[in-house]
Design a protein around this motif. Sequence first.
Motif, PDB file in Angstrom:
ATOM      1  N   ILE A  28       0.810  -1.222   0.000  1.00 19.73           N
ATOM      2  CA  ILE A  28       0.000   0.000   0.000  1.00 19.73           C
ATOM      3  C   ILE A  28       0.845   1.274   0.000  1.00 19.73           C
ATOM      4  O   ILE A  28       0.287   2.372   0.043  1.00 19.73           O
ATOM      5  CB  ILE A  28      -0.971   0.027   1.212  1.00 19.73           C
ATOM      6  N   LEU A  29       2.187   1.150  -0.067  1.00 16.32           N
ATOM      7  CA  LEU A  29       3.017   2.346  -0.095  1.00 16.32           C
ATOM      8  C   LEU A  29       2.683   3.267  -1.280  1.00 16.32           C
ATOM      9  O   LEU A  29       2.618   4.485  -1.112  1.00 16.32           O
ATOM     10  CB  LEU A  29       4.498   1.975  -0.110  1.00 16.32           C
ATOM     11  N   PRO A  30       2.463   2.718  -2.504  1.00 14.20           N
ATOM     12  CA  PRO A  30       2.048   3.620  -3.594  1.00 14.20           C
ATOM     13  C   PRO A  30       0.760   4.373  -3.275  1.00 14.20           C
ATOM     14  O   PRO A  30       0.632   5.559  -3.589  1.00 14.20           O
ATOM     15  CB  PRO A  30       1.876   2.671  -4.786  1.00 14.20           C
ATOM     16  N   ASP A  31      -0.207   3.688  -2.648  1.00 13.29           N
ATOM     17  CA  ASP A  31      -1.459   4.345  -2.279  1.00 13.29           C
ATOM     18  C   ASP A  31      -1.246   5.374  -1.173  1.00 13.29           C
ATOM     19  O   ASP A  31      -1.931   6.402  -1.127  1.00 13.29           O
ATOM     20  CB  ASP A  31      -2.485   3.299  -1.824  1.00 13.29           C
ATOM     21  N   ILE A  32      -0.301   5.086  -0.261  1.00 16.21           N
ATOM     22  CA  ILE A  32      -0.001   6.052   0.794  1.00 16.21           C
ATOM     23  C   ILE A  32       0.564   7.336   0.201  1.00 16.21           C
ATOM     24  O   ILE A  32       0.179   8.447   0.583  1.00 16.21           O
ATOM     25  CB  ILE A  32       0.983   5.441   1.811  1.00 16.21           C
ATOM     26  N   ILE A  33       1.477   7.184  -0.771  1.00 17.90           N
ATOM     27  CA  ILE A  33       2.067   8.360  -1.420  1.00 17.90           C
ATOM     28  C   ILE A  33       0.977   9.170  -2.124  1.00 17.90           C
ATOM     29  O   ILE A  33       0.926  10.402  -2.030  1.00 17.90           O
ATOM     30  CB  ILE A  33       3.156   7.929  -2.414  1.00 17.90           C
ATOM     31  N   ILE A  34       0.087   8.488  -2.824  1.00 20.16           N
ATOM     32  CA  ILE A  34      -1.009   9.169  -3.512  1.00 20.16           C
ATOM     33  C   ILE A  34      -1.925   9.869  -2.503  1.00 20.16           C
ATOM     34  O   ILE A  34      -2.446  10.963  -2.754  1.00 20.16           O
ATOM     35  CB  ILE A  34      -1.807   8.161  -4.365  1.00 20.16           C
ATOM     36  N   HIS A  35      -2.115   9.245  -1.352  1.00 15.44           N
ATOM     37  CA  HIS A  35      -2.969   9.810  -0.302  1.00 15.44           C
ATOM     38  C   HIS A  35      -2.532  11.223   0.087  1.00 15.44           C
ATOM     39  O   HIS A  35      -3.361  12.087   0.363  1.00 15.44           O
ATOM     40  CB  HIS A  35      -2.943   8.892   0.922  1.00 15.44           C
ATOM     41  N   PHE A  36      -1.214  11.452   0.083  1.00 16.14           N
ATOM     42  CA  PHE A  36      -0.700  12.767   0.461  1.00 16.14           C
ATOM     43  C   PHE A  36      -0.685  13.756  -0.697  1.00 16.14           C
ATOM     44  O   PHE A  36      -0.317  14.918  -0.515  1.00 16.14           O
ATOM     45  CB  PHE A  36       0.714  12.630   1.034  1.00 16.14           C
ATOM     46  N   GLY A  37      -1.063  13.301  -1.896  1.00 14.77           N
ATOM     47  CA  GLY A  37      -1.150  14.184  -3.043  1.00 14.77           C
ATOM     48  C   GLY A  37       0.190  14.622  -3.602  1.00 14.77           C
ATOM     49  O   GLY A  37       0.290  15.694  -4.211  1.00 14.77           O
ATOM     50  N   VAL A  38       1.243  13.800  -3.418  1.00 13.29           N
ATOM     51  CA  VAL A  38       2.560  14.135  -3.949  1.00 13.29           C
ATOM     52  C   VAL A  38       2.884  13.211  -5.116  1.00 13.29           C
ATOM     53  O   VAL A  38       2.196  12.223  -5.364  1.00 13.29           O
ATOM     54  CB  VAL A  38       3.647  14.018  -2.856  1.00 13.29           C
ATOM     55  N   LEU A  97      -5.431  13.946  13.674  1.00  9.56           N
ATOM     56  CA  LEU A  97      -4.655  15.173  13.506  1.00  9.56           C
ATOM     57  C   LEU A  97      -5.256  15.986  12.366  1.00  9.56           C
ATOM     58  O   LEU A  97      -5.112  15.645  11.205  1.00  9.56           O
ATOM     59  CB  LEU A  97      -3.188  14.848  13.201  1.00  9.56           C
ATOM     60  N   SER A  98      -5.941  17.033  12.679  1.00 16.02           N
ATOM     61  CA  SER A  98      -6.572  17.876  11.655  1.00 16.02           C
ATOM     62  C   SER A  98      -5.552  18.895  11.139  1.00 16.02           C
ATOM     63  O   SER A  98      -5.599  20.086  11.449  1.00 16.02           O
ATOM     64  CB  SER A  98      -7.806  18.577  12.242  1.00 16.02           C
ATOM     65  N   LEU A  99      -4.606  18.402  10.344  1.00 16.93           N
ATOM     66  CA  LEU A  99      -3.537  19.236   9.809  1.00 16.93           C
ATOM     67  C   LEU A  99      -3.545  19.168   8.290  1.00 16.93           C
ATOM     68  O   LEU A  99      -4.080  18.216   7.700  1.00 16.93           O
ATOM     69  CB  LEU A  99      -2.178  18.752  10.347  1.00 16.93           C
ATOM     70  N   PRO A 100      -2.965  20.154   7.603  1.00 17.69           N
ATOM     71  CA  PRO A 100      -2.872  20.100   6.134  1.00 17.69           C
ATOM     72  C   PRO A 100      -2.104  18.855   5.685  1.00 17.69           C
ATOM     73  O   PRO A 100      -1.198  18.378   6.376  1.00 17.69           O
ATOM     74  CB  PRO A 100      -2.103  21.381   5.788  1.00 17.69           C
ATOM     75  N   LEU A 101      -2.452  18.335   4.493  1.00 16.33           N
ATOM     76  CA  LEU A 101      -1.808  17.127   3.990  1.00 16.33           C
ATOM     77  C   LEU A 101      -0.306  17.306   3.845  1.00 16.33           C
ATOM     78  O   LEU A 101       0.467  16.371   4.052  1.00 16.33           O
ATOM     79  CB  LEU A 101      -2.418  16.730   2.647  1.00 16.33           C
ATOM     80  N   SER A 102       0.128  18.504   3.455  1.00 16.37           N
ATOM     81  CA  SER A 102       1.562  18.734   3.282  1.00 16.37           C
ATOM     82  C   SER A 102       2.308  18.544   4.602  1.00 16.37           C
ATOM     83  O   SER A 102       3.398  17.960   4.641  1.00 16.37           O
ATOM     84  CB  SER A 102       1.812  20.144   2.741  1.00 16.37           C
ATOM     85  N   LEU A 103       1.724  19.020   5.678  1.00 17.89           N
ATOM     86  CA  LEU A 103       2.351  18.867   6.987  1.00 17.89           C
ATOM     87  C   LEU A 103       2.279  17.408   7.452  1.00 17.89           C
ATOM     88  O   LEU A 103       3.221  16.888   8.057  1.00 17.89           O
ATOM     89  CB  LEU A 103       1.671  19.783   8.000  1.00 17.89           C
ATOM     90  N   MET A 104       1.162  16.741   7.159  1.00 21.55           N
ATOM     91  CA  MET A 104       1.029  15.327   7.507  1.00 21.55           C
ATOM     92  C   MET A 104       2.073  14.493   6.767  1.00 21.55           C
ATOM     93  O   MET A 104       2.602  13.519   7.308  1.00 21.55           O
ATOM     94  CB  MET A 104      -0.378  14.834   7.161  1.00 21.55           C
ATOM     95  N   PHE A 105       2.373  14.902   5.523  1.00 29.23           N
ATOM     96  CA  PHE A 105       3.378  14.180   4.752  1.00 29.23           C
ATOM     97  C   PHE A 105       4.759  14.333   5.387  1.00 29.23           C
ATOM     98  O   PHE A 105       5.541  13.377   5.435  1.00 29.23           O
ATOM     99  CB  PHE A 105       3.397  14.695   3.307  1.00 29.23           C
ATOM    100  N   LEU A 106       5.065  15.518   5.887  1.00 36.18           N
ATOM    101  CA  LEU A 106       6.336  15.724   6.574  1.00 36.18           C
ATOM    102  C   LEU A 106       6.410  14.867   7.842  1.00 36.18           C
ATOM    103  O   LEU A 106       7.477  14.326   8.180  1.00 36.18           O
ATOM    104  CB  LEU A 106       6.515  17.201   6.922  1.00 36.18           C
TER     105      LEU A 106
END
Length: 382
Positions: A28-38, A97-106
């Motif tokens: 599911i790593l490819p799906d995880i990456i897509i989840h963050f929109g990167v 965690l109600s944070l922006p996806l970009s921050l969640m990705f970090l």
Amino acid sequence: MNILKSSLPLILITAFLDILGMGILIPILPDIIIHFGVNESWNPYSQWIYSIGMFIGWLLFGRLSDRFGRKNLLVVTSAFNLIGYVIVWLALSTSLLSLPLSLMFLIFLAGRMIWGLGGSGYGVVQAYIADISTSENRAKNMGMIGAMFGLWFLVGPAIWGLLGRYGWTQSVLLACIFAIALNFLLIVFLLPEPKKHQKEMMKENTPFRFTSLTITLLGLSFWASLAFSSVQSGMWQVTHDVFGFSADQIGYTMVVVGLVAIIYQWALMKYVRAYFSEIEMVRWALLVMMISLGFFAINTSPILVYVIVGLFPLAMGTFQPGINSLIASKAGKEVWKVMGYNTSVTSIAGIIWPFIVGTLYHRGPMIPFVASSVFAFLMFLV
């Protein structure tokens, strides 16, 4: 009681539980990456960040393993693994965690880094097995680590298949956290310190003196790890993007890899070890590595993917026991130090090549595999 008989199963179970979470998450790593929109190239980049953490971990923990014991450092690395998984779980739990996806990705990448720090325990496991092995069974015992990798290729996708339907942020990641927590308890309460290393810890710690042979063997280990990093950091993304594999189909390829690895290490390795020297094992492994990487690069059939990936565990399942046994046999009494250096150089390879894979991916997803096949061919000639 002979420590080999009592400790080998325990350290192998420890190695298995330590990497089980990775086997669960790979499909599911490819799906995880897509989840963050990167961009999908961040999949190998996330592997690069993991390898950086692994390298830093060995710099921090390698000498401490010599000084304070294998068991104590495995406790520490297992704790880092657990923390890393918890952070990844939090990064994917948007309801918590109600944070922006970009921050969640970090936050996700930070979890991968800490997860890598825990991954440095792989070198301690190798040193532990070297401590409890004899010259006659060292290659066989080193090969059992490969069998554990094969087992998690089977069990990981099975757990994903059972729990994935309930959502990977909750069910799957919680299963990873449970496995690492169980491993932590196993190390703390059941795993003994090798008696051989207990004696060595009491001696004065002198710097290791490299020989030309040791440097050559470590160089081979580095370049082979560099070549094979294409598989570890790019294969799953390629099957997803080029062949359109779903998470379930990626899991099936992992099952093939796992079955081949287990059958080879548990049933066939003894015959390989009987007929081939350690140097011959390394030589033939490089040839199989070159062929398998080349075939994967030129393949256009989704069906043939399942055949080609079965060659990968044959290549690394022959190379790693051969090279590790050679390194251990030439290190003398300082085997634990040299195995640590070996983990360091393979970690450096894991840092360099996944970053290159992510960069080359934009020019063509198969280019990294062509380059890796060339590396393996050059090493075979040398």
